[in-house]
Design a protein around this motif. Structure first.
Motif, short mmCIF file in Angstrom:
data_model
loop_
_atom_site.label_atom_id
_atom_site.label_comp_id
_atom_site.label_asym_id
_atom_site.label_seq_id
_atom_site.Cartn_x
_atom_site.Cartn_y
_atom_site.Cartn_z
N UNK A 3 39.54 46.81 47.63
CA UNK A 3 40.00 47.05 46.26
C UNK A 3 39.63 45.85 45.40
N UNK A 4 38.78 46.06 44.39
CA UNK A 4 38.45 44.98 43.46
C UNK A 4 39.72 44.59 42.72
N UNK A 5 39.90 43.28 42.50
CA UNK A 5 41.14 42.83 41.87
C UNK A 5 40.97 41.44 41.29
N UNK A 6 41.87 41.12 40.39
CA UNK A 6 42.05 39.76 39.89
C UNK A 6 43.55 39.50 39.88
N UNK A 7 43.95 38.28 39.64
CA UNK A 7 45.37 37.96 39.58
C UNK A 7 46.10 38.15 40.89
N UNK A 8 45.38 38.06 42.00
CA UNK A 8 45.98 38.27 43.32
C UNK A 8 46.32 36.93 43.96
N UNK A 9 47.00 36.99 45.08
CA UNK A 9 47.33 35.80 45.87
C UNK A 9 46.56 35.87 47.18
N UNK A 10 46.02 34.74 47.60
CA UNK A 10 45.36 34.64 48.90
C UNK A 10 46.13 33.65 49.74
N UNK A 11 46.35 34.00 51.00
CA UNK A 11 47.09 33.12 51.89
C UNK A 11 46.55 33.31 53.32
N UNK A 12 46.55 32.23 54.08
CA UNK A 12 46.11 32.28 55.47
C UNK A 12 47.34 32.27 56.38
N UNK A 13 47.35 33.13 57.39
CA UNK A 13 48.47 33.17 58.32
C UNK A 13 48.19 34.14 59.45
N UNK A 14 49.10 34.23 60.39
CA UNK A 14 49.02 35.18 61.49
C UNK A 14 47.68 35.07 62.22
N UNK A 15 47.43 33.92 62.83
CA UNK A 15 46.21 33.74 63.59
C UNK A 15 44.97 33.56 62.74
N UNK A 16 45.13 32.89 61.61
CA UNK A 16 44.04 32.59 60.69
C UNK A 16 43.50 33.79 59.93
N UNK A 17 44.22 34.89 59.87
CA UNK A 17 43.82 36.00 59.01
C UNK A 17 43.95 35.55 57.56
N UNK A 18 43.07 36.05 56.70
CA UNK A 18 43.12 35.80 55.27
C UNK A 18 43.70 37.03 54.61
N UNK A 19 44.85 36.87 53.95
CA UNK A 19 45.54 37.98 53.29
C UNK A 19 45.33 37.92 51.78
N UNK A 20 45.00 39.06 51.17
CA UNK A 20 44.91 39.22 49.72
C UNK A 20 46.02 40.18 49.31
N UNK A 21 46.99 39.66 48.57
CA UNK A 21 48.18 40.45 48.21
C UNK A 21 48.23 40.68 46.71
N UNK A 22 48.60 41.91 46.35
CA UNK A 22 48.84 42.30 44.97
C UNK A 22 47.59 42.10 44.11
N UNK A 23 47.78 41.97 42.79
CA UNK A 23 46.67 41.75 41.88
C UNK A 23 46.61 42.80 40.78
N UNK A 24 45.49 42.76 40.08
CA UNK A 24 45.27 43.63 38.92
C UNK A 24 43.93 44.32 39.08
#
Length: 107
Positions: A3-24
């Motif tokens: 999903x293309x997005x802006x205004x999202x949060x990126x965080x690393x966790x759970x065995x070095x997975x990169x998570x992209x949460x929420x956004x516009x």
């Protein structure tokens, strides 16, 4: 990401997975969560949050991903969200864990 997005949060966790949460998306706030596994073939989707939001803060702690606050004006009429949702990868689900004393956004 799928999903293309802006205004999202990126965080690393759970065995070095990169998570992209929420956004516009360009027209609405997203409740989506996607993650990338290093060495994998692409992005994966997880269940959506309860509240679509952009400009939220995200953090990984105690094996859970927390998405905090944000702006949900277009999808829910909330200028500054006060909700905190937690994603538990071990059960692949979200829960609402708290509310901030007042709404906050990361912008």
């Amino acid at each position: 990401m799928t999903n293309a997005r802006s205004g999202h949060s990126l965080v690393v966790g759970d065995g070095n997975k990169l998570y992209a949460a929420a956004g516009y998306s360009g027209s609405t706030e997203l409740a989506t969560l996607e993650y990338y596994v290093p060495g994998g073939t692409g992005w994966n989707t997880a269940p959506p949050m309860q509240l679509g939001r952009k400009h939220a803060t995200a953090a990984f702690s105690n094996n859970k991903l927390y998405v905090i606050g944000g702006n949900s004006w277009l999808s829910a009429g909330i200028a500054y969200a006060s909700s905190v949702e937690a994603f538990d990868p071990s059960v692949n689900s979200w829960s609402r864990v708290a509310s901030l004393p007042s709404g906050q956004t990361a912008t």
